[in-house]
Design a protein around this motif. Structure first.
Motif, PDB file in Angstrom:
ATOM      1  N   ILE A   1      -5.068   9.204   4.345  1.00 59.32           N
ATOM      2  CA  ILE A   1      -6.400   9.226   4.825  1.00 59.32           C
ATOM      3  C   ILE A   1      -7.609   8.081   4.086  1.00 59.32           C
ATOM      4  CG2 ILE A   1      -8.951  10.685   3.980  1.00 59.32           C
ATOM      5  CD1 ILE A   1      -7.064  13.233   4.344  1.00 59.32           C
ATOM      6  N   HIS A   2      -6.818   7.726   2.505  1.00 56.58           N
ATOM      7  CA  HIS A   2      -7.884   7.058   1.355  1.00 56.58           C
ATOM      8  C   HIS A   2      -6.923   5.636   2.049  1.00 56.58           C
ATOM      9  CE1 HIS A   2     -10.097   9.756   0.380  1.00 56.58           C
ATOM     10  NE2 HIS A   2      -9.000  10.706   0.367  1.00 56.58           N
TER      11      HIS A   2
ATOM     12  N   ALA B   1       0.427   4.202  -2.712  1.00 58.92           N
ATOM     13  CA  ALA B   1       0.522   5.324  -2.850  1.00 58.92           C
ATOM     14  C   ALA B   1       1.615   5.751  -2.137  1.00 58.92           C
ATOM     15  CB  ALA B   1      -0.573   5.867  -1.705  1.00 58.92           C
ATOM     16  N   TYR B   2       2.056   5.937  -1.196  1.00 58.60           N
ATOM     17  CA  TYR B   2       2.996   5.556  -0.504  1.00 58.60           C
ATOM     18  C   TYR B   2       4.947   5.811  -0.983  1.00 58.60           C
ATOM     19  CZ  TYR B   2       5.654   7.420   4.536  1.00 58.60           C
ATOM     20  OH  TYR B   2       6.558   8.252   4.783  1.00 58.60           O
ATOM     21  N   THR B   3       4.870   4.501  -1.429  1.00 58.73           N
ATOM     22  CA  THR B   3       5.797   4.551  -2.289  1.00 58.73           C
ATOM     23  C   THR B   3       5.299   5.082  -3.460  1.00 58.73           C
ATOM     24  OG1 THR B   3       5.915   2.126  -2.674  1.00 58.73           O
ATOM     25  CG2 THR B   3       6.613   3.026  -4.203  1.00 58.73           C
ATOM     26  N   THR B   4       4.265   6.213  -4.556  1.00 60.17           N
ATOM     27  CA  THR B   4       4.057   7.236  -5.048  1.00 60.17           C
ATOM     28  C   THR B   4       5.344   8.358  -4.369  1.00 60.17           C
ATOM     29  OG1 THR B   4       2.516   6.007  -6.792  1.00 60.17           O
ATOM     30  CG2 THR B   4       3.302   8.091  -6.603  1.00 60.17           C
TER      31      THR B   4
ATOM     32  N   PHE C   1       0.439   0.815   7.741  1.00 55.73           N
ATOM     33  CA  PHE C   1      -0.974   0.267   7.214  1.00 55.73           C
ATOM     34  C   PHE C   1      -0.390  -0.784   6.105  1.00 55.73           C
ATOM     35  CE2 PHE C   1      -2.215   4.403   6.591  1.00 55.73           C
ATOM     36  CZ  PHE C   1      -3.501   4.833   8.016  1.00 55.73           C
ATOM     37  N   TYR C   2       0.825  -0.650   5.322  1.00 55.34           N
ATOM     38  CA  TYR C   2       1.290  -2.043   4.311  1.00 55.34           C
ATOM     39  C   TYR C   2       2.736  -2.151   3.894  1.00 55.34           C
ATOM     40  CZ  TYR C   2      -3.255  -0.570   1.493  1.00 55.34           C
ATOM     41  OH  TYR C   2      -4.477  -0.591   1.796  1.00 55.34           O
TER      42      TYR C   2
ATOM     43  N   TYR D   1      -0.887  15.430  -2.947  1.00 54.95           N
ATOM     44  CA  TYR D   1      -2.045  14.492  -3.616  1.00 54.95           C
ATOM     45  C   TYR D   1      -1.857  12.702  -3.094  1.00 54.95           C
ATOM     46  CZ  TYR D   1      -4.837  11.651  -6.127  1.00 54.95           C
ATOM     47  OH  TYR D   1      -6.019  10.495  -7.146  1.00 54.95           O
ATOM     48  N   PHE D   2      -0.580  11.707  -2.927  1.00 56.83           N
ATOM     49  CA  PHE D   2      -0.658  10.606  -2.473  1.00 56.83           C
ATOM     50  C   PHE D   2       0.250  10.637  -1.230  1.00 56.83           C
ATOM     51  CE2 PHE D   2       1.084  10.528  -7.587  1.00 56.83           C
ATOM     52  CZ  PHE D   2      -0.054   9.474  -7.897  1.00 56.83           C
TER      53      PHE D   2
END
Length: 248
Positions: free
Chosen positions: A193-194, A199-202, A54-55, A186-187
């Motif tokens: 999904i979101h 978030a993937y870095t975290t 995604f990013y 969670y991340f």
């Protein structure tokens, strides 16, 4: 250097080694596998290994474990060489732990030894079958490894010799390991999904923390193995040298 020690019943002692060094060698090679891959990966392929479906950079700026150890050459090779070197000390560590904790009529030490061997084999599975090679089998081996970590961790705590320092470290590291899993999940959900940017870095930081805590947990065995000495004996008298007393 001491002269050779001759025992007519057991042969000639040619080398001795305090067993705590097995733990330290295991710790050093395991950390070297991951950290060498991370260092080389960041240096050579930084923008490629931080990118996901995604990013990319700058939204994502730290690589996941899988992207670091499995996607690119030569970091993948660095990881595989060091993790292969870890396997010998790993099997030795599991064996020594069994010898330290086994008691007549007790099943738990045998079970935990079996779990330790299983974890070592599944580690080889997700190491040498990367997500790039076969995503399904990589996940199967990885999930099996993580599931086996539960009885291994609590079994080692239950079997710990009466060493307050070692028990304290095991409990701290076990709490840190299992405490990192919920936020990691969670991340990952936020990313997958979101599709939340960053978030993937975290998630990756929590993923790397599991590696650090997992290796550190097994490093605590050095405090227990200090009571063991590994001895190599020549039972047929073929050696010609002196006793090699390796570092204590």
């Amino acid at each position: 250097m001491s002269s050779r020690y001759k025992d007519k019943d057991t042969g000639t002692t040619v080398a001795t080694l305090n067993a705590k060094w097995i733990s330290w060698i295991h710790t050093a090679t395991a950390y070297a596998a991951f950290l060498s891959a991370l260092t080389v990966g960041i240096y050579l392929h930084y923008h490629k290994i931080v990118k996901n479906e995604f990013y990319g950079y700058p939204q994502e700026w730290f690589p996941s474990v899988s992207a670091t150890i499995g996607d690119r050459y030569p970091e993948r090779s660095f990881f595989m060489v060091f993790i292969a070197l870890t396997s010998g000390p790993r099997f030795a560590l599991v064996t020594l732990w069994y010898l330290l904790t086994v008691k007549p009529g007790k099943v738990l030490p045998k079970f935990i030894a079996g779990v330790g061997i299983f974890r070592t084999l599944t580690c080889g599975g997700w190491t040498y079958v990367t997500s790039t090679d076969d995503h399904d089998w990589h996940d199967i081996f990885m999930i099996s490894y993580l599931v086996a970590t539960i009885p291994w961790t609590f079994g080692c705590i239950a079997l710990s010799p009466p060493n307050p320092k070692a028990i304290k470290y095991r409990k701290y590291l076990a709490t840190a390991f299992f405490g990192a899993i919920p936020p990691m999940i969670y991340f990952f959900i936020q990313h997958k999904i979101h599709r939340v940017a960053g978030a993937y870095t975290t998630y990756s930081f929590f993923e790397w923390s599991l590696i650090l805590f997992d290796v550190a947990f097994d490093a605590v065995t050095a405090l227990d193995f200090d009571t063991f000495e590994i001895v190599v004996r020549d039972v047929k008298g073929l050696s010609k040298g002196y006793v090699q007393r390796l570092p204590k």
